[in-house]
Motif scaffolding. Structure first.
Motif, PDB file in Angstrom:
ATOM      1  N   UNK A   1      -0.576   3.113  -6.696  1.00 37.59           N
ATOM      2  CA  UNK A   1      -1.476   2.134  -7.296  1.00 37.59           C
ATOM      3  C   UNK A   1      -2.212   2.744  -8.475  1.00 37.59           C
TER       4      UNK A   1
ATOM      5  N   UNK B   1      -5.912   1.650 -10.156  1.00 35.42           N
ATOM      6  CA  UNK B   1      -7.080   0.786 -10.129  1.00 35.42           C
ATOM      7  C   UNK B   1      -7.928   1.074 -11.367  1.00 35.42           C
TER       8      UNK B   1
ATOM      9  N   UNK C   1     -16.745  -3.225  -9.596  1.00 35.52           N
ATOM     10  CA  UNK C   1     -15.929  -2.726  -8.482  1.00 35.52           C
ATOM     11  C   UNK C   1     -14.533  -2.378  -8.975  1.00 35.52           C
ATOM     12  N   UNK C   2     -13.772  -1.802  -8.101  1.00 36.33           N
ATOM     13  CA  UNK C   2     -12.395  -1.443  -8.414  1.00 36.33           C
ATOM     14  C   UNK C   2     -11.511  -2.679  -8.425  1.00 36.33           C
TER      15      UNK C   2
ATOM     16  N   UNK D   1       0.879  -1.946  -9.031  1.00 34.97           N
ATOM     17  CA  UNK D   1       1.248  -1.256  -7.801  1.00 34.97           C
ATOM     18  C   UNK D   1       2.757  -1.073  -7.764  1.00 34.97           C
TER      19      UNK D   1
ATOM     20  N   UNK E   1       5.756  -0.419  -4.784  1.00 30.42           N
ATOM     21  CA  UNK E   1       6.136  -0.255  -3.373  1.00 30.42           C
ATOM     22  C   UNK E   1       7.600   0.155  -3.271  1.00 30.42           C
TER      23      UNK E   1
ATOM     24  N   UNK F   1      -0.744   5.733  -1.189  1.00 30.38           N
ATOM     25  CA  UNK F   1      -0.751   5.422   0.237  1.00 30.38           C
ATOM     26  C   UNK F   1       0.440   6.140   0.847  1.00 30.38           C
TER      27      UNK F   1
ATOM     28  N   UNK G   1      -2.680   2.899   6.115  1.00 34.88           N
ATOM     29  CA  UNK G   1      -3.004   2.192   4.871  1.00 34.88           C
ATOM     30  C   UNK G   1      -4.136   2.800   4.065  1.00 34.88           C
TER      31      UNK G   1
ATOM     32  N   UNK H   1      -6.056   4.835   1.277  1.00 35.13           N
ATOM     33  CA  UNK H   1      -5.734   5.239  -0.086  1.00 35.13           C
ATOM     34  C   UNK H   1      -6.302   6.630  -0.352  1.00 35.13           C
TER      35      UNK H   1
ATOM     36  N   UNK I   1     -12.259  -1.131   5.364  1.00 35.18           N
ATOM     37  CA  UNK I   1     -12.514   0.282   5.069  1.00 35.18           C
ATOM     38  C   UNK I   1     -13.910   0.463   4.493  1.00 35.18           C
TER      39      UNK I   1
ATOM     40  N   UNK J   1     -15.349   3.308   1.697  1.00 37.42           N
ATOM     41  CA  UNK J   1     -15.096   4.430   0.811  1.00 37.42           C
ATOM     42  C   UNK J   1     -16.420   4.868   0.197  1.00 37.42           C
TER      43      UNK J   1
ATOM     44  N   UNK K   1     -12.117   8.085   1.371  1.00 38.29           N
ATOM     45  CA  UNK K   1     -12.247   7.186   2.503  1.00 38.29           C
ATOM     46  C   UNK K   1     -13.174   7.788   3.555  1.00 38.29           C
TER      47      UNK K   1
ATOM     48  N   UNK L   1      -9.602   3.098  13.335  1.00 37.91           N
ATOM     49  CA  UNK L   1      -8.315   3.775  13.223  1.00 37.91           C
ATOM     50  C   UNK L   1      -8.370   4.991  12.306  1.00 37.91           C
ATOM     51  N   UNK L   2      -9.347   5.044  11.440  1.00 46.64           N
ATOM     52  CA  UNK L   2      -9.520   6.223  10.588  1.00 46.64           C
ATOM     53  C   UNK L   2     -10.982   6.628  10.650  1.00 46.64           C
TER      54      UNK L   2
ATOM     55  N   UNK M   1      -7.571  -4.958   3.588  1.00 44.14           N
ATOM     56  CA  UNK M   1      -6.157  -5.088   3.237  1.00 44.14           C
ATOM     57  C   UNK M   1      -5.423  -5.853   4.327  1.00 44.14           C
TER      58      UNK M   1
ATOM     59  N   UNK N   1      -0.663  -3.791   8.136  1.00 46.99           N
ATOM     60  CA  UNK N   1       0.315  -2.771   7.776  1.00 46.99           C
ATOM     61  C   UNK N   1       1.707  -3.351   7.934  1.00 46.99           C
TER      62      UNK N   1
ATOM     63  N   UNK O   1       2.453  -6.048   2.069  1.00 46.90           N
ATOM     64  CA  UNK O   1       1.934  -5.352   0.900  1.00 46.90           C
ATOM     65  C   UNK O   1       0.515  -4.905   1.219  1.00 46.90           C
ATOM     66  N   UNK O   2       0.287  -3.632   1.190  1.00 44.64           N
ATOM     67  CA  UNK O   2      -0.993  -3.117   1.670  1.00 44.64           C
ATOM     68  C   UNK O   2      -1.926  -2.769   0.536  1.00 44.64           C
ATOM     69  N   UNK O   3      -2.035  -3.689  -0.390  1.00 45.18           N
ATOM     70  CA  UNK O   3      -3.002  -3.521  -1.464  1.00 45.18           C
ATOM     71  C   UNK O   3      -4.401  -3.700  -0.915  1.00 45.18           C
ATOM     72  N   UNK O   4      -5.329  -2.881  -1.334  1.00 45.94           N
ATOM     73  CA  UNK O   4      -6.710  -2.987  -0.878  1.00 45.94           C
ATOM     74  C   UNK O   4      -7.536  -3.762  -1.897  1.00 45.94           C
ATOM     75  N   UNK O   5      -8.389  -4.624  -1.381  1.00 42.17           N
ATOM     76  CA  UNK O   5      -9.313  -5.397  -2.205  1.00 42.17           C
ATOM     77  C   UNK O   5     -10.706  -4.830  -1.977  1.00 42.17           C
ATOM     78  N   UNK O   6     -11.394  -4.529  -3.086  1.00 41.02           N
ATOM     79  CA  UNK O   6     -12.677  -3.856  -2.983  1.00 41.02           C
ATOM     80  C   UNK O   6     -13.845  -4.792  -3.216  1.00 41.02           C
TER      81      UNK O   6
END
Lengths: 114, 114
Positions: free
Chosen positions: A34, A36, A43-44, A49, A51, A94, A100, A102, B33, B35, B45, B55-56, B94, B97, B100-105
């Motif tokens: 990705x 960004x 924000x980001x 992207x 894949x 990723x 997932x 980043x 998430x 960050x 993260x 999970x993380x 996001x 899994x 498409x695992x694009x993250x939105x901030x």
């Protein structure tokens, strides 16, 4: 350890100049890639992207990036920058099996002058 | 409609206080998430939740405690704030899994500890 490197910390360009920002990542198997962008005080936002498939991906605002698997690179390019492209640019990776998350590069600050 | 929203946008507080940052997403995503972006703009993260399950959990002081009351919300509570906690905290979400695992901030919360 998984890591992402952005070689250029601060880039200054004149409007209409061409841009290339480097991004390399450490090997870790299959990856999603990705770019960004973070405009001042904002924000980001996702620029583009990768894949799978065509390693040359096109994003918003005329940006594109090329995935070169043999070089573990995903460089960002734009043929002609505008003043409004002034922002911080982050490469992110990723890695498969990391739920997932980043892993970001340290960012490149792009300053476009008139 | 804001996809990922955080409150507050700015937070100034004294050392030793306890504070919370709230995050909500209306995208129907399963994963959320937190960050942290430090003064050098480096993004890392902290936590990730999937369907309310942690999970993380990266190497973060246990003064930081995430809470997910449902899959649309992920709040961050910080106890005994320290000067070094000053940063911008971004919430993200996001899709599941495998997609498409694009993250939105979100817009970020600028925390300043004085």
């Amino acid at each position: 350890a998984q890591s992402v490197s952005q070689h250029n910390h601060h880039v200054i360009l004149s409007e209409a100049a061409s841009l290339e920002l480097g991004c390399n990542y450490s090997y870790g198997g299959t990856v999603n890639l990705f770019w960004y962008v973070q405009y001042p005080g904002q924000h980001l936002q996702l620029l583009l992207k990768y894949f799978s498939g065509d390693p040359l991906v096109k994003g918003i605002k005329g940006f594109e990036a090329e995935f070169i698997k043999s070089k573990f690179s995903f460089n960002l390019r734009k043929p002609s920058v505008q003043w409004s492209d002034t922002a911080e640019y982050f490469c992110a990776v990723q890695y498969t099996g990391t739920a997932s998350k980043l892993t970001f590069g340290t960012g490149t600050r792009l300053q476009v002058t008139l | 409609d804001t996809a990922v929203s955080q409150t507050p946008k700015y937070l100034v507080t004294q050392m030793g206080n306890d504070k919370s940052i709230k995050c909500e997403q209306n995208l129907g995503h399963d994963t959320m998430y937190w960050y942290k972006q430090d003064s050098k703009k480096f993004l890392k993260i902290m936590f990730s939740y999937n369907n309310k399950e942690l999970i993380i959990n990266e190497t973060v002081p246990n003064r930081f405690s995430p809470k997910s009351p449902d899959k649309a919300h992920l709040n961050l509570h910080i106890n005994s704030l320290e000067l070094g906690d000053s940063a911008v905290y971004f919430c993200a979400s996001s899709p599941p899994t495998g997609a498409f695992t694009e993250a939105f901030f979100g817009q970020g919360t600028r925390l300043t500890v004085v």
